[in-house]
Design a protein around this motif. Structure first.
Motif, PDB file in Angstrom:
ATOM      1  N   LEU A  32       1.583  12.047   3.968  1.00  0.00           N
ATOM      2  CA  LEU A  32       0.261  12.652   4.173  1.00  0.00           C
ATOM      3  C   LEU A  32      -0.714  12.054   3.178  1.00  0.00           C
ATOM      4  O   LEU A  32      -0.374  11.819   2.004  1.00  0.00           O
ATOM      5  CB  LEU A  32       0.347  14.169   3.988  1.00  0.00           C
ATOM      6  N   TYR A  33      -1.905  11.769   3.660  1.00  0.00           N
ATOM      7  CA  TYR A  33      -2.943  11.135   2.847  1.00  0.00           C
ATOM      8  C   TYR A  33      -4.211  11.991   2.872  1.00  0.00           C
ATOM      9  O   TYR A  33      -4.566  12.549   3.907  1.00  0.00           O
ATOM     10  CB  TYR A  33      -3.321   9.756   3.413  1.00  0.00           C
ATOM     11  N   TRP A  34      -4.906  12.013   1.755  1.00  0.00           N
ATOM     12  CA  TRP A  34      -6.262  12.538   1.685  1.00  0.00           C
ATOM     13  C   TRP A  34      -7.198  11.379   1.317  1.00  0.00           C
ATOM     14  O   TRP A  34      -6.960  10.663   0.334  1.00  0.00           O
ATOM     15  CB  TRP A  34      -6.405  13.631   0.627  1.00  0.00           C
ATOM     16  N   TYR A  35      -8.252  11.226   2.123  1.00  0.00           N
ATOM     17  CA  TYR A  35      -9.266  10.207   1.880  1.00  0.00           C
ATOM     18  C   TYR A  35     -10.627  10.887   1.698  1.00  0.00           C
ATOM     19  O   TYR A  35     -10.899  11.939   2.267  1.00  0.00           O
ATOM     20  CB  TYR A  35      -9.389   9.245   3.069  1.00  0.00           C
ATOM     21  N   ARG A  36     -11.503  10.218   0.958  1.00  0.00           N
ATOM     22  CA  ARG A  36     -12.902  10.609   0.880  1.00  0.00           C
ATOM     23  C   ARG A  36     -13.724   9.486   1.482  1.00  0.00           C
ATOM     24  O   ARG A  36     -13.523   8.312   1.169  1.00  0.00           O
ATOM     25  CB  ARG A  36     -13.322  10.851  -0.571  1.00  0.00           C
ATOM     26  N   GLN A  37     -14.645   9.865   2.361  1.00  0.00           N
ATOM     27  CA  GLN A  37     -15.509   8.867   3.000  1.00  0.00           C
ATOM     28  C   GLN A  37     -16.958   9.242   2.763  1.00  0.00           C
ATOM     29  O   GLN A  37     -17.464  10.220   3.324  1.00  0.00           O
ATOM     30  CB  GLN A  37     -15.225   8.771   4.501  1.00  0.00           C
ATOM     31  N   VAL A  47      -5.299  10.693  -2.549  1.00  0.00           N
ATOM     32  CA  VAL A  47      -3.928  11.052  -2.907  1.00  0.00           C
ATOM     33  C   VAL A  47      -3.034  10.835  -1.697  1.00  0.00           C
ATOM     34  O   VAL A  47      -3.475  10.973  -0.553  1.00  0.00           O
ATOM     35  CB  VAL A  47      -3.853  12.511  -3.407  1.00  0.00           C
ATOM     36  N   GLN A  48      -1.792  10.469  -1.981  1.00  0.00           N
ATOM     37  CA  GLN A  48      -0.788  10.242  -0.945  1.00  0.00           C
ATOM     38  C   GLN A  48       0.474  11.010  -1.294  1.00  0.00           C
ATOM     39  O   GLN A  48       0.948  10.959  -2.435  1.00  0.00           O
ATOM     40  CB  GLN A  48      -0.479   8.757  -0.836  1.00  0.00           C
ATOM     41  N   PHE A  49       1.015  11.731  -0.323  1.00  0.00           N
ATOM     42  CA  PHE A  49       2.247  12.492  -0.494  1.00  0.00           C
ATOM     43  C   PHE A  49       3.356  11.912   0.371  1.00  0.00           C
ATOM     44  O   PHE A  49       3.124  11.455   1.492  1.00  0.00           O
ATOM     45  CB  PHE A  49       2.068  13.954  -0.036  1.00  0.00           C
TER      46      PHE A  49
ATOM     47  N   ALA B  91      -8.617  -2.788   7.720  1.00  0.00           N
ATOM     48  CA  ALA B  91      -7.925  -2.212   6.571  1.00  0.00           C
ATOM     49  C   ALA B  91      -6.664  -3.007   6.303  1.00  0.00           C
ATOM     50  O   ALA B  91      -6.057  -3.565   7.214  1.00  0.00           O
ATOM     51  CB  ALA B  91      -7.583  -0.744   6.825  1.00  0.00           C
ATOM     52  N   GLU B  92      -6.289  -3.052   5.016  1.00  0.00           N
ATOM     53  CA  GLU B  92      -5.048  -3.722   4.643  1.00  0.00           C
ATOM     54  C   GLU B  92      -4.272  -2.804   3.722  1.00  0.00           C
ATOM     55  O   GLU B  92      -4.862  -2.042   2.943  1.00  0.00           O
ATOM     56  CB  GLU B  92      -5.326  -5.056   3.965  1.00  0.00           C
ATOM     57  N   PRO B  93      -2.941  -2.857   3.784  1.00  0.00           N
ATOM     58  CA  PRO B  93      -2.124  -2.020   2.905  1.00  0.00           C
ATOM     59  C   PRO B  93      -2.261  -2.461   1.463  1.00  0.00           C
ATOM     60  O   PRO B  93      -2.509  -3.622   1.157  1.00  0.00           O
ATOM     61  CB  PRO B  93      -0.694  -2.255   3.404  1.00  0.00           C
ATOM     62  N   ARG B  94      -2.074  -1.513   0.589  1.00  0.00           N
ATOM     63  CA  ARG B  94      -2.145  -1.803  -0.837  1.00  0.00           C
ATOM     64  C   ARG B  94      -1.019  -1.070  -1.528  1.00  0.00           C
ATOM     65  O   ARG B  94      -0.885   0.136  -1.368  1.00  0.00           O
ATOM     66  CB  ARG B  94      -3.479  -1.334  -1.405  1.00  0.00           C
ATOM     67  N   GLY B  95      -0.223  -1.777  -2.268  1.00  0.00           N
ATOM     68  CA  GLY B  95       0.744  -1.132  -3.136  1.00  0.00           C
ATOM     69  C   GLY B  95       1.992  -0.653  -2.441  1.00  0.00           C
ATOM     70  O   GLY B  95       2.180  -0.786  -1.242  1.00  0.00           O
ATOM     71  N   TYR B  96       2.834  -0.027  -3.231  1.00  0.00           N
ATOM     72  CA  TYR B  96       4.146   0.416  -2.779  1.00  0.00           C
ATOM     73  C   TYR B  96       4.065   1.436  -1.661  1.00  0.00           C
ATOM     74  O   TYR B  96       4.854   1.431  -0.740  1.00  0.00           O
ATOM     75  CB  TYR B  96       4.897   1.014  -3.971  1.00  0.00           C
ATOM     76  N   GLY B  97       3.108   2.320  -1.748  1.00  0.00           N
ATOM     77  CA  GLY B  97       3.063   3.448  -0.834  1.00  0.00           C
ATOM     78  C   GLY B  97       2.437   3.162   0.505  1.00  0.00           C
ATOM     79  O   GLY B  97       2.267   4.071   1.299  1.00  0.00           O
ATOM     80  N   GLN B  98       2.097   1.915   0.756  1.00  0.00           N
ATOM     81  CA  GLN B  98       1.449   1.576   2.027  1.00  0.00           C
ATOM     82  C   GLN B  98       0.211   2.422   2.280  1.00  0.00           C
ATOM     83  O   GLN B  98      -0.053   2.859   3.389  1.00  0.00           O
ATOM     84  CB  GLN B  98       2.403   1.704   3.211  1.00  0.00           C
ATOM     85  N   ASN B  99      -0.538   2.716   1.225  1.00  0.00           N
ATOM     86  CA  ASN B  99      -1.851   3.260   1.504  1.00  0.00           C
ATOM     87  C   ASN B  99      -2.788   2.090   1.781  1.00  0.00           C
ATOM     88  O   ASN B  99      -2.406   0.936   1.622  1.00  0.00           O
ATOM     89  CB  ASN B  99      -2.323   4.154   0.361  1.00  0.00           C
TER      90      ASN B  99
END
Lengths: 114, 112
Positions: A32-37, A47-49, B91-99
């Motif tokens: 799960l991800y939270w983004y701000r736009q 943040v990423q969970f 968009a492109e992935p960044r880092g270990y967590g694939q964010n």
């Protein structure tokens, strides 16, 4: 079709007040991800969970923002105190697993701080 | 730092014409890219992706081209329709967590 749910859709709050957003990811999605736009810009990760654990919160302003996903399902993002610069769209997204690139976004919560 | 960006902030095309939306990236090590479409008041929606071992990938009315030599992506939309009006992000992935790191976006307007 399963969707990411977010509430509220719109929130207006005064600066220095506390505000909270809720997200329910697609069932079975572990990440799960939270983004701000900010208006006119692309989403930025806050943040990423992975399940209930934080994977990445390096861009979360921890002096005022907090996020939790206690049972590894739904999640809450909180801002306290809110500042004028926090006005933005807050997007939640989920993906099946940590290695899965395809993210599914919710409709977002539009926050206006006055 | 590394970034993903777009050449043009806005693009207007006639209905029925083809649209080309461009994206420049700076991280030559990126191995995967995604295009998202965001309609007004909605969250981004996955359109198409491409891995760095490919030069081209086609979907339904959309094609993504990848030029690794000049670190450039493009999204081509065939026979653009009014429903294609939206902001498009690469968009492109960044880092270990694939964010993901998102570019600033291009607003596509389809003219009748």
């Amino acid at each position: 079709e399963a969707e990411v749910a977010q509430s509220p859709r719109y929130k207006i709050t005064e600066k220095s007040q506390a505000v909270a957003f809720w997200c329910d990811p697609i069932s079975g999605h572990a990440t799960l991800y939270w983004y701000r736009q900010i208006l006119g810009q692309g989403p930025e990760l806050l943040v990423q969970f992975q399940d209930e654990s934080v994977v990445d919160d390096s861009q979360l302003p921890k002096d005022r923002f907090s996020a939790e996903r206690l049972k590894g399902v739904d999640s809450t993002l909180k801002i306290q105190p809110a500042e004028l610069g926090d006005s933005a769209m807050y997007l939640c997204a989920s993906s099946l697993a940590l290695g899965s690139y395809e993210q599914y976004f919710g409709p977002g919560t539009r926050l206006t701080v006055t | 730092g590394e970034s993903v960006g777009l050449h043009l902030p806005t693009l207007s095309v006639q209905e029925g014409d083809n649209s080309i939306i461009n994206c420049a990236y700076s991280n030559s090590a990126s191995d995967y890219f995604i295009w998202y479409k965001q309609e007004s008041g909605k969250g981004p929606q996955f359109i198409i992706d491409i891995r760095s071992n490919m030069d081209k990938r086609q979907g339904q009315r959309v094609t993504v081209l990848l030029n690794k030599t000049v670190k450039h992506l493009s999204l081509q939309i065939a026979a653009t329709q009014p429903g294609d009006s939206a902001v498009y992000f690469c968009a492109e992935p960044r880092g270990y967590g694939q964010n993901f790191v998102f570019g600033p976006g291009t607003r596509l307007s389809v003219l009748p």
